[in-house]
Design a protein around this motif. Structure first.
Motif, PDB file in Angstrom:
ATOM      1  N   ARG A  48       0.855  -1.194   0.000  1.00 14.41           N
ATOM      2  CA  ARG A  48       0.000   0.000   0.000  1.00 14.41           C
ATOM      3  C   ARG A  48       0.892   1.245   0.000  1.00 14.41           C
ATOM      4  O   ARG A  48       1.831   1.344   0.785  1.00 14.41           O
ATOM      5  CB  ARG A  48      -0.912  -0.006   1.220  1.00 14.41           C
ATOM      6  N   PRO A  49       0.630   2.211  -0.876  1.00 12.92           N
ATOM      7  CA  PRO A  49       1.505   3.384  -0.979  1.00 12.92           C
ATOM      8  C   PRO A  49       1.734   4.130   0.342  1.00 12.92           C
ATOM      9  O   PRO A  49       2.811   4.659   0.557  1.00 12.92           O
ATOM     10  CB  PRO A  49       0.786   4.276  -1.997  1.00 12.92           C
ATOM     11  N   GLY A  50       0.776   4.154   1.252  1.00  7.92           N
ATOM     12  CA  GLY A  50       0.953   4.858   2.522  1.00  7.92           C
ATOM     13  C   GLY A  50       1.708   4.074   3.573  1.00  7.92           C
ATOM     14  O   GLY A  50       2.004   4.591   4.643  1.00  7.92           O
ATOM     15  N   ASN A  51       2.049   2.820   3.276  1.00  5.28           N
ATOM     16  CA  ASN A  51       2.769   2.019   4.263  1.00  5.28           C
ATOM     17  C   ASN A  51       4.211   2.501   4.343  1.00  5.28           C
ATOM     18  O   ASN A  51       4.851   2.758   3.332  1.00  5.28           O
ATOM     19  CB  ASN A  51       2.710   0.532   3.903  1.00  5.28           C
ATOM     20  N   ARG A  52       4.736   2.581   5.559  1.00  8.90           N
ATOM     21  CA  ARG A  52       6.063   3.154   5.765  1.00  8.90           C
ATOM     22  C   ARG A  52       7.146   2.118   6.036  1.00  8.90           C
ATOM     23  O   ARG A  52       8.249   2.454   6.450  1.00  8.90           O
ATOM     24  CB  ARG A  52       5.975   4.175   6.901  1.00  8.90           C
ATOM     25  N   PHE A  53       6.847   0.844   5.776  1.00  4.10           N
ATOM     26  CA  PHE A  53       7.847  -0.203   6.009  1.00  4.10           C
ATOM     27  C   PHE A  53       9.104   0.040   5.175  1.00  4.10           C
ATOM     28  O   PHE A  53      10.216   0.028   5.706  1.00  4.10           O
ATOM     29  CB  PHE A  53       7.260  -1.585   5.681  1.00  4.10           C
ATOM     30  N   TRP A  54       8.937   0.228   3.873  1.00  4.38           N
ATOM     31  CA  TRP A  54      10.099   0.356   2.982  1.00  4.38           C
ATOM     32  C   TRP A  54      10.921   1.602   3.291  1.00  4.38           C
ATOM     33  O   TRP A  54      12.163   1.503   3.351  1.00  4.38           O
ATOM     34  CB  TRP A  54       9.644   0.295   1.521  1.00  4.38           C
ATOM     35  N   PRO A  55      10.298   2.777   3.536  1.00  5.73           N
ATOM     36  CA  PRO A  55      11.118   3.927   3.939  1.00  5.73           C
ATOM     37  C   PRO A  55      11.836   3.703   5.270  1.00  5.73           C
ATOM     38  O   PRO A  55      13.014   4.057   5.409  1.00  5.73           O
ATOM     39  CB  PRO A  55      10.103   5.074   4.054  1.00  5.73           C
ATOM     40  N   ALA A  56      11.173   3.112   6.254  1.00  5.01           N
ATOM     41  CA  ALA A  56      11.804   2.868   7.558  1.00  5.01           C
ATOM     42  C   ALA A  56      12.955   1.877   7.432  1.00  5.01           C
ATOM     43  O   ALA A  56      13.998   2.036   8.081  1.00  5.01           O
ATOM     44  CB  ALA A  56      10.774   2.374   8.567  1.00  5.01           C
ATOM     45  N   TRP A 152      11.914  -9.442  18.489  1.00  9.67           N
ATOM     46  CA  TRP A 152      11.900  -7.987  18.560  1.00  9.67           C
ATOM     47  C   TRP A 152      10.525  -7.530  18.097  1.00  9.67           C
ATOM     48  O   TRP A 152       9.974  -8.089  17.158  1.00  9.67           O
ATOM     49  CB  TRP A 152      12.958  -7.417  17.618  1.00  9.67           C
ATOM     50  N   VAL A 153       9.979  -6.519  18.738  1.00 15.70           N
ATOM     51  CA  VAL A 153       8.706  -5.952  18.314  1.00 15.70           C
ATOM     52  C   VAL A 153       8.942  -4.534  17.829  1.00 15.70           C
ATOM     53  O   VAL A 153       9.568  -3.721  18.518  1.00 15.70           O
ATOM     54  CB  VAL A 153       7.659  -5.951  19.455  1.00 15.70           C
ATOM     55  N   LEU A 154       8.464  -4.266  16.619  1.00 18.00           N
ATOM     56  CA  LEU A 154       8.544  -2.939  16.020  1.00 18.00           C
ATOM     57  C   LEU A 154       7.139  -2.365  15.890  1.00 18.00           C
ATOM     58  O   LEU A 154       6.167  -3.120  15.835  1.00 18.00           O
ATOM     59  CB  LEU A 154       9.184  -3.034  14.629  1.00 18.00           C
ATOM     60  N   PRO A 155       7.019  -1.054  15.802  1.00 17.31           N
ATOM     61  CA  PRO A 155       5.695  -0.465  15.589  1.00 17.31           C
ATOM     62  C   PRO A 155       5.144  -0.859  14.221  1.00 17.31           C
ATOM     63  O   PRO A 155       5.897  -1.115  13.274  1.00 17.31           O
ATOM     64  CB  PRO A 155       5.963   1.041  15.634  1.00 17.31           C
ATOM     65  N   ASN A 156       3.840  -0.876  14.115  1.00 18.49           N
ATOM     66  CA  ASN A 156       3.173  -1.146  12.854  1.00 18.49           C
ATOM     67  C   ASN A 156       3.476   0.001  11.890  1.00 18.49           C
ATOM     68  O   ASN A 156       3.210   1.160  12.204  1.00 18.49           O
ATOM     69  CB  ASN A 156       1.666  -1.263  13.117  1.00 18.49           C
ATOM     70  N   PRO A 157       4.031  -0.290  10.691  1.00 17.95           N
ATOM     71  CA  PRO A 157       4.379   0.779   9.752  1.00 17.95           C
ATOM     72  C   PRO A 157       3.210   1.283   8.909  1.00 17.95           C
ATOM     73  O   PRO A 157       3.384   2.155   8.060  1.00 17.95           O
ATOM     74  CB  PRO A 157       5.439   0.123   8.865  1.00 17.95           C
ATOM     75  N   SER A 158       2.026   0.759   9.139  1.00 17.50           N
ATOM     76  CA  SER A 158       0.862   1.210   8.380  1.00 17.50           C
ATOM     77  C   SER A 158       0.696   2.721   8.504  1.00 17.50           C
ATOM     78  O   SER A 158       0.934   3.300   9.568  1.00 17.50           O
ATOM     79  CB  SER A 158      -0.400   0.526   8.911  1.00 17.50           C
ATOM     80  N   GLY A 159       0.269   3.331   7.430  1.00 18.56           N
ATOM     81  CA  GLY A 159      -0.022   4.754   7.459  1.00 18.56           C
ATOM     82  C   GLY A 159      -1.134   5.091   8.434  1.00 18.56           C
ATOM     83  O   GLY A 159      -1.294   6.246   8.831  1.00 18.56           O
ATOM     84  N   LEU A 160      -1.912   4.081   8.848  1.00 21.65           N
ATOM     85  CA  LEU A 160      -2.985   4.303   9.810  1.00 21.65           C
ATOM     86  C   LEU A 160      -2.463   4.440  11.241  1.00 21.65           C
ATOM     87  O   LEU A 160      -3.195   4.860  12.128  1.00 21.65           O
ATOM     88  CB  LEU A 160      -3.997   3.148   9.744  1.00 21.65           C
ATOM     89  N   ASN A 161      -1.207   4.064  11.486  1.00 23.66           N
ATOM     90  CA  ASN A 161      -0.614   4.158  12.819  1.00 23.66           C
ATOM     91  C   ASN A 161      -0.091   5.577  13.023  1.00 23.66           C
ATOM     92  O   ASN A 161       1.058   5.880  12.713  1.00 23.66           O
ATOM     93  CB  ASN A 161       0.511   3.131  12.979  1.00 23.66           C
ATOM     94  N   ALA A 162      -0.941   6.428  13.558  1.00 24.14           N
ATOM     95  CA  ALA A 162      -0.599   7.842  13.722  1.00 24.14           C
ATOM     96  C   ALA A 162       0.375   8.095  14.871  1.00 24.14           C
ATOM     97  O   ALA A 162       0.890   9.208  15.015  1.00 24.14           O
ATOM     98  CB  ALA A 162      -1.869   8.658  13.937  1.00 24.14           C
ATOM     99  N   HIS A 163       0.658   7.105  15.687  1.00 23.87           N
ATOM    100  CA  HIS A 163       1.570   7.280  16.820  1.00 23.87           C
ATOM    101  C   HIS A 163       3.027   7.386  16.392  1.00 23.87           C
ATOM    102  O   HIS A 163       3.871   7.811  17.167  1.00 23.87           O
ATOM    103  CB  HIS A 163       1.425   6.131  17.825  1.00 23.87           C
ATOM    104  N   PHE A 164       3.322   6.960  15.149  1.00 21.65           N
ATOM    105  CA  PHE A 164       4.694   6.961  14.677  1.00 21.65           C
ATOM    106  C   PHE A 164       4.784   7.639  13.312  1.00 21.65           C
ATOM    107  O   PHE A 164       3.941   7.433  12.453  1.00 21.65           O
ATOM    108  CB  PHE A 164       5.239   5.526  14.564  1.00 21.65           C
TER     109      PHE A 164
END
Length: 185
Positions: A48-56, A152-164
């Motif tokens: 999904r274009p708003g997912n931030r996994f690849w940039p992170a 290891w637990v990482l935050p959800n990179p979904s664009g819907l996760n406004a906490h990060f």
């Protein structure tokens, strides 16, 4: 790579699976919650274009440049892989049941024992808590292991996760990158 799909194309993707990106000798096996519909349509994780996994992943130093979802097959050559806690695609993780998370956790443990990555990084605290029956888990390194594999637990990179933001996600990914670098395999 096509980035826009019709409502019908996305609806037809419900329940599909996306093949794992795996290999032996991985430093990190990243584990998403479950494929979204865009991932199911394309066959690529975190599509999904708003997912931030690849940039992170890139900003944290795991990759020299930002890969696109359709370049996911380059990951094993970098010591990285991708799987999911639950294999079936949904429009949102809220559609998953507690039983699916528990069963997915067992399947995930089996995969980890078979492939033996140095680290399993679950991207989503709620998914980790449900799949590993660890309701008080927090972001970061976990005390538990699966065989010799660290968790290891990482935050959800979904664009819907406004906490990060992308930057705060990358900072969390960097902590894992530092752990990988500190104990070369």
């Amino acid at each position: 790579m096509k980035t826009r799909y019709t409502r019908e194309e996305l609806a037809a993707a419900v329940g599909r699976t996306v093949p794992d990106v795996l290999g032996t000798g991985l430093d990190v096996l990243f584990c998403g919650i479950n494929p979204g519909l865009m991932s199911a349509v394309t066959g690529h994780h975190f599509a999904r274009p708003g997912n931030r996994f690849w940039p992170a992943l890139h900003l944290s130093g795991f990759t020299l440049r930002q890969l696109r979802p359709d370049e996911q097959d380059q990951l094993p050559g970098l010591g990285l892989g991708i799987t999911n806690v639950v294999a079936r695609a949904t429009a949102g993780a809220a559609e998953l049941t507690a039983d699916e998370y528990r069963a997915g956790g067992e399947i995930l443990r089996t995969k980890v024992l078979a492939y033996k990555p140095r680290w399993l990084a679950v991207v989503g605290i709620g998914a980790y808590r449900a799949a590993f029956a660890s309701p008080k888990a927090v972001i970061g390194r976990q005390a538990a292991t699966v065989g010799d594999t660290g968790l290891w637990v990482l935050p959800n990179p979904s664009g819907l996760n406004a906490h990060f933001t992308v930057d705060t996600l990358a900072a969390e990914f960097s902590k894992l990158r530092d752990a990988v670098a500190a104990a070369p395999g």
